[in-house]
Each structure stands twice: as C-alpha cells, then as structure tokens.
Write a protein that holds these residues in place. Sequence first.
Motif, PDB file in Angstrom:
ATOM      1  N   GLU A 173       2.437   3.568  16.949  1.00 24.13           N
ATOM      2  CA  GLU A 173       2.478   2.360  15.909  1.00 24.13           C
ATOM      3  C   GLU A 173       1.637   2.543  14.944  1.00 24.13           C
ATOM      4  N   TRP A 174       0.198   3.103  15.306  1.00 25.83           N
ATOM      5  CA  TRP A 174      -0.815   3.204  14.309  1.00 25.83           C
ATOM      6  C   TRP A 174      -0.309   4.284  13.310  1.00 25.83           C
ATOM      7  N   ALA A 175       0.441   5.238  13.603  1.00 24.63           N
ATOM      8  CA  ALA A 175       0.764   6.415  12.639  1.00 24.63           C
ATOM      9  C   ALA A 175       1.984   5.825  11.647  1.00 24.63           C
ATOM     10  N   MET A 176       2.674   4.871  12.243  1.00 18.24           N
ATOM     11  CA  MET A 176       3.810   4.573  11.401  1.00 18.24           C
ATOM     12  C   MET A 176       3.044   3.647  10.359  1.00 18.24           C
ATOM     13  N   GLY A 177       2.434   2.947  10.758  1.00 16.85           N
ATOM     14  CA  GLY A 177       1.613   1.807   9.896  1.00 16.85           C
ATOM     15  C   GLY A 177       0.962   2.708   8.584  1.00 16.85           C
ATOM     16  N   VAL A 178       0.146   3.966   8.871  1.00 20.87           N
ATOM     17  CA  VAL A 178      -0.319   4.769   7.809  1.00 20.87           C
ATOM     18  C   VAL A 178       0.774   5.362   7.143  1.00 20.87           C
ATOM     19  N   MET A 179       2.033   5.692   7.711  1.00 19.38           N
ATOM     20  CA  MET A 179       2.977   6.428   6.918  1.00 19.38           C
ATOM     21  C   MET A 179       3.903   5.186   6.045  1.00 19.38           C
ATOM     22  N   ASN A 180       3.996   4.079   6.525  1.00 19.04           N
ATOM     23  CA  ASN A 180       4.279   3.106   5.661  1.00 19.04           C
ATOM     24  C   ASN A 180       3.444   2.808   4.603  1.00 19.04           C
ATOM     25  N   SER A 181       2.230   2.777   4.705  1.00 18.93           N
ATOM     26  CA  SER A 181       1.510   2.525   3.618  1.00 18.93           C
ATOM     27  C   SER A 181       1.599   3.674   2.588  1.00 18.93           C
ATOM     28  N   GLU A 182       1.726   4.890   3.037  1.00 17.36           N
ATOM     29  CA  GLU A 182       1.700   5.831   2.141  1.00 17.36           C
ATOM     30  C   GLU A 182       2.940   5.899   1.275  1.00 17.36           C
ATOM     31  N   ALA A 183       4.093   5.577   1.956  1.00 14.86           N
ATOM     32  CA  ALA A 183       5.352   5.361   1.472  1.00 14.86           C
ATOM     33  C   ALA A 183       5.437   4.215   0.295  1.00 14.86           C
ATOM     34  N   GLU A 184       4.682   3.111   0.445  1.00 14.53           N
ATOM     35  CA  GLU A 184       4.528   1.954  -0.370  1.00 14.53           C
ATOM     36  C   GLU A 184       3.749   2.599  -1.671  1.00 14.53           C
ATOM     37  N   LYS A 185       2.614   3.352  -1.217  1.00 13.00           N
ATOM     38  CA  LYS A 185       1.830   3.859  -2.530  1.00 13.00           C
ATOM     39  C   LYS A 185       2.849   4.656  -3.240  1.00 13.00           C
ATOM     40  N   ARG A 186       3.627   5.449  -2.837  1.00 18.63           N
ATOM     41  CA  ARG A 186       4.526   6.567  -3.546  1.00 18.63           C
ATOM     42  C   ARG A 186       5.953   5.594  -4.004  1.00 18.63           C
ATOM     43  N   GLY A 187       6.157   4.572  -3.813  1.00 17.39           N
ATOM     44  CA  GLY A 187       6.905   3.613  -4.249  1.00 17.39           C
ATOM     45  C   GLY A 187       8.431   3.504  -3.390  1.00 17.39           C
ATOM     46  N   GLY A 188       8.074   3.774  -2.211  1.00 20.04           N
ATOM     47  CA  GLY A 188       9.213   3.662  -1.536  1.00 20.04           C
ATOM     48  C   GLY A 188       9.135   4.764  -0.217  1.00 20.04           C
ATOM     49  N   ILE A 189      10.188   4.330   0.874  1.00 21.74           N
ATOM     50  CA  ILE A 189      10.303   5.510   1.816  1.00 21.74           C
ATOM     51  C   ILE A 189      11.575   6.338   1.271  1.00 21.74           C
ATOM     52  N   SER A 190      11.189   7.636   1.515  1.00 15.73           N
ATOM     53  CA  SER A 190      12.129   8.738   1.161  1.00 15.73           C
ATOM     54  C   SER A 190      13.095   8.788   2.403  1.00 15.73           C
TER      55      SER A 190
END
Length: 216
Positions: free
Chosen positions: A199-216
């Motif tokens: 759950e922690w890891a998914m939170g970090v990955m979602n933050s990175e996706a938002e920073k990059r403008g969306g989930i690929s």
Amino acid sequence: MSDSYINILKCPECGHSQKFEMWKTINTADNPEMKEKVRRKQNFRMVCDKCGKVINADHPFLYHEPDNQIMIYYVREDDNDTVQNELGATLPGYIRRTVNYQNDLIEKLMIFDAGLDDRVVELVKAIFINEFYKANNTANIEEVLFDTSTGEMRIIMMNGGRMVAAAPMAKEVYESVEKQFGGYFAPLRRDSETVIDFEWAMGVMNSEAEKRGGIS
C-alpha cells in the motif's frame, strides 16, 4: 534486553497441554541463537510432546538486532498505530518497522541481511506484480515477497501458501528504481515511517504518476 514468558498451549490434534516459551522481546545481543531461529520461524514452532503435531504458536513480539540497529515489531494490524508511536521514541539511527504477518517479518530480515532498502524493494515488487498481471490477467496472487532462500535475489508470488511464480530481481533493476523514486523518502535510518508495504509503495507510485501527468 530479551523478555519471554511461559504459556500453556493445547494441541489441536490430541488435546494435550504443555508449556511453550513465548517472547515479548527478542534481543539478539542477549540471545544470539534467536537470530537464526526467528529467520526459520522456530520461535513460533511447538511440537506436541504426545502426538508430535507441529503447531504454529503465533504471538506478537519485538525483534531487536542491536548490531545492525534494526527493530521490527510483529503485531496485529489493529496495533500498528500504537506500535508506531512506541518505535518513534527509540534510538536514532535505527531501522524501525512494523509487520503483521510472519512471512513479512522474514522478508524484512532477508532484505536487511542483503543490505537493501525495503522501501525500494516494495517498489520493485509493485512494478513486478503490475507487469505480471498485464501478462496474466486471470492470475490470483495473494502474496508477493522478496526472497533469497535459493542464494539469489528474486521476487516470488504466492497463492494459498504455495509459490505460483518467481522472477529474478537483478541489482540493476533495484538500482534503477532506487534512482527513480529515491527523492520520495528520507535516508533509510532517518525515516519516521514504520509500515512499509504494498500500500505504501502504491502511494509513492501514484504520486510519481501524478507528477508525470498520468498513469501509463
């Protein structure tokens, strides 16, 4: 220091009752033999004196490894917040973690024994399982674990207590993920987070996706 107590447990197979040592704290400086026993889950293993049945004598405890400055609390999930407050008051420079399952405890120890950062490993696992489901969208995976039991670093996927898939974790993959996400968390021994999981890891990955403008 280590702290244990004697409990009377009943065998579910034959009903025989016997004494079993349970631990509140295991300090490997006081009890160095427990370092390997914990890694083999022998601290949970009771063998019935009467019928020989092997019993999982599950119980919460604090694992303290002073030589490597590691503290891991194995507790019920309901106690995570309480334990986090307790761990927050421990010695500076320690890696402090809370886990709720025996396999997660062993996994953390494998990660730290390998000299790795469990936050990076959790991110690698999240990436692996995402790619796995892209290729196997009907698969049912209950656990994803880092493992070194074969002498090599790998990610294993479990269902019903059985391994259903495994993939090697190359050091290059680990280093790439560490470089990509390292800016999201503090240095390992100064991190205030104690629950580091999927759950922690998914939170970090979602933050990175938002920073990059969306989930690929």
